[in-house]
Scaffold this motif. Structure first.
Motif, PDB file in Angstrom:
ATOM      1  N   ARG A 281      -3.651  -1.412  -6.588  1.00 18.78           N
ATOM      2  CA  ARG A 281      -4.850  -0.743  -6.081  1.00 18.78           C
ATOM      3  C   ARG A 281      -4.912  -0.753  -4.564  1.00 18.78           C
ATOM      4  NH1 ARG A 281      -8.410  -4.307 -10.283  1.00 18.78           N
ATOM      5  NH2 ARG A 281      -7.919  -3.169 -12.209  1.00 18.78           N
ATOM      6  N   ASP A 282      -4.408  -1.801  -3.949  1.00 17.96           N
ATOM      7  CA  ASP A 282      -4.495  -1.945  -2.496  1.00 17.96           C
ATOM      8  C   ASP A 282      -3.129  -1.801  -1.816  1.00 17.96           C
ATOM      9  OD1 ASP A 282      -3.347  -4.237  -3.471  1.00 17.96           O
ATOM     10  OD2 ASP A 282      -4.723  -5.626  -2.486  1.00 17.96           O
TER      11      ASP A 282
ATOM     12  N   ALA B 191      -2.859  -0.774   1.914  1.00 17.48           N
ATOM     13  CA  ALA B 191      -3.175  -1.778   2.926  1.00 17.48           C
ATOM     14  C   ALA B 191      -1.945  -2.591   3.309  1.00 17.48           C
ATOM     15  CB  ALA B 191      -4.272  -2.705   2.413  1.00 17.48           C
TER      16      ALA B 191
ATOM     17  N   GLU C 294       2.041   2.145  -0.497  1.00 13.78           N
ATOM     18  CA  GLU C 294       1.529   3.161  -1.405  1.00 13.78           C
ATOM     19  C   GLU C 294       2.678   4.034  -1.903  1.00 13.78           C
ATOM     20  OE1 GLU C 294      -2.324   6.131  -1.710  1.00 13.78           O
ATOM     21  OE2 GLU C 294      -1.432   5.743   0.260  1.00 13.78           O
TER      22      GLU C 294
ATOM     23  N   ASN D  93      -3.020  -7.407 -11.811  1.00 10.78           N
ATOM     24  CA  ASN D  93      -3.176  -7.126 -10.388  1.00 10.78           C
ATOM     25  C   ASN D  93      -3.249  -8.438  -9.628  1.00 10.78           C
ATOM     26  OD1 ASN D  93      -3.794  -4.023 -10.025  1.00 10.78           O
ATOM     27  ND2 ASN D  93      -4.861  -4.679 -11.884  1.00 10.78           N
TER      28      ASN D  93
ATOM     29  N   ARG E 178       3.979  -4.346  -2.567  1.00 13.68           N
ATOM     30  CA  ARG E 178       2.724  -4.723  -3.235  1.00 13.68           C
ATOM     31  C   ARG E 178       2.528  -3.825  -4.449  1.00 13.68           C
ATOM     32  NH1 ARG E 178      -1.347  -8.854  -2.885  1.00 13.68           N
ATOM     33  NH2 ARG E 178      -3.377  -7.930  -3.406  1.00 13.68           N
TER      34      ARG E 178
ATOM     35  N   ASP F 118      -7.436  -8.550 -13.285  1.00 14.43           N
ATOM     36  CA  ASP F 118      -7.624  -8.484 -11.845  1.00 14.43           C
ATOM     37  C   ASP F 118      -6.920  -9.595 -11.093  1.00 14.43           C
ATOM     38  OD1 ASP F 118      -9.250  -6.223 -12.077  1.00 14.43           O
ATOM     39  OD2 ASP F 118     -11.044  -7.450 -12.387  1.00 14.43           O
TER      40      ASP F 118
END
Length: 385
Positions: free
Chosen positions: A12-13, A16, A20, A68, A332, A354
């Motif tokens: 999801r991040d 950052a 991506e 995650n 990531r 999560d």
């Protein structure tokens, strides 16, 4: 069982972290039309997410889901510590080049001049600098964009014990907050000239001690066995471990894990299979990574055949390391969780988690020991198998 760096894409991040679009298993599948991973597919990997050139098994036998990462990082220690209940809020220090003051202190206390001091592939830096080290006795220091300080030493000319001594000094120096790295790693090698240099299995990791109580400690304190295979002992600096088994390769790690099924014990076998990451991910070698997964898949089938009805197998990863990605760093990503027991009546999906600590919670609840106190777990539904 941690397939080191076998990320499943889509964190999801990820943006950052500059990652991506990174997708370790997805991009390997895309680049490998003939990829043979039937056991992983049977466990539910293909049902977890689409994989190019792979057909999902119509009736997977395992439970499958995504995890995650809640911690601020994408390295080995962060991933493994979180699995066992410790969240890292402040990332370990990473360096492109180590500060002059650290290098000066390292040279002064070891009595050796430092060469290198940059991010590099371990095999590449040997080709470039090993001849100088052999000729002069200088010390190769480098990093991998991870929170590590690595020192190379030729086993014949530098000496293994001398390499360990220098690494122990480096570990002490890097306990200072401004220099604190997750691990100092001794990287011994053999060979006399470029083209012949080969790193040996005498690697040694000098890791930080976990900053708090982990599920491993809970198991050990309750009298259960905690057997580490591969570099698990180094990652936790021996904390919570009752027996440590060194592995020279991921294949050997699988063989050792299969052998442990023949023993009568009650507790946890915690295995890390590092070659996916160290040999193929960091070197951006897609065919090598794909072949390593195939070799793992074959032995995974052997392991499943050896399990007893009350055994539980958990297969996961600690981060990604997309071999098609730019640079040489980890990526990531979410990671897969595949769960299976001979007594499991049917497979099916698991709710996305999560935090990696969902694994530690599952293990702790299985053995009836204290569950991690991570805030992310308080509202997280437990994994039901």
């Amino acid at each position: 069982m941690v397939v080191d760096s076998f990320g499943a894409g889509g964190a999801r991040d990820a943006a950052a972290f500059g990652d991506e679009g990174a997708d370790t298993m997805g991009h390997i599948a895309q680049a490998t039309p003939g990829w043979k991973i039937p056991v992983l597919m049977k466990l539910g990997l293909g049902s977890l997410r689409p994989l190019a050139h792979q057909t999902p098994d119509p009736a997977p036998v395992g439970r499958y889901g995504f995890l995650n990462e809640a911690s601020a990082g994408k390295d080995t220690m962060t991933g493994h510590w979180e699995m066992m209940g410790l969240k890292i809020d402040t990332p370990f220090q990473t360096f492109g080049h180590f500060p002059p003051a650290l290098i000066e202190a390292l040279e002064r206390e070891t009595g050796r001049r430092v060469i290198g001091n940059r991010p590099a592939s371990g095999t590449q830096i040997l080709e470039e600098l090993a001849p100088e080290e052999i000729a002069t006795g200088h010390m190769i220091v480098y990093t991998s964009a991870d929170s590590v300080l690595q020192i190379c030493g030729n086993e014949e000319t530098f000496g293994l014990q001398e390499l360990y001594r220098c690494c122990e000094i480096a570990r002490r120096l890097t306990m200072k907050p401004e220099w604190k790295v997750g691990r100092v790693i001794a990287r011994p090698y053999v060979g006399k000239k470029p083209g012949e240099f080969v790193r040996t299995a005498n690697r040694r990791d000098y890791a930080l001690k976990p900053f708090g109580h982990t599920v491993l400690d809970s198991l050990k304190d309750a009298g259960f066995e905690v057997i580490s295979v591969g570099k698990i002992r180094d990652i936790f600096d021996g904390e919570g471990i009752t027996e440590a088994i060194h592995s020279d390769s991921s294949v050997q790690g699988m063989e050792q894990t299969i052998d442990l099924t023949k023993r009568d014990f009650t507790g946890l076998v915690f295995t890390n299979l590092v070659d996916f990451d160290a040999k193929w991910g960091h070197r951006r070698n897609v065919p090598g990574y794909a072949r390593e997964v195939e070799a793992f898949d074959e032995r995974l089938g052997e392991l499943m055949q050896a399990l007893r009805p009350d055994d539980l197998l958990l297969v996961t990863a600690d981060h990604g390391n997309d071999p098609t990605w730019t640079g040489t760093d980890h990526t990531r990503e979410r990671v897969p969780l595949l769960a299976w027991s001979p007594s499991m009546k049917q497979g099916g999906p698991l709710p996305e988690q999560d935090t990696f600590a969902a694994i530690g919670r599952l293990v702790a609840e299985n053995f009836g020991v204290p569950v991690p106190e991570m805030a992310e777990l308080k509202t997280q539904p437990a994994i039901e198998l």
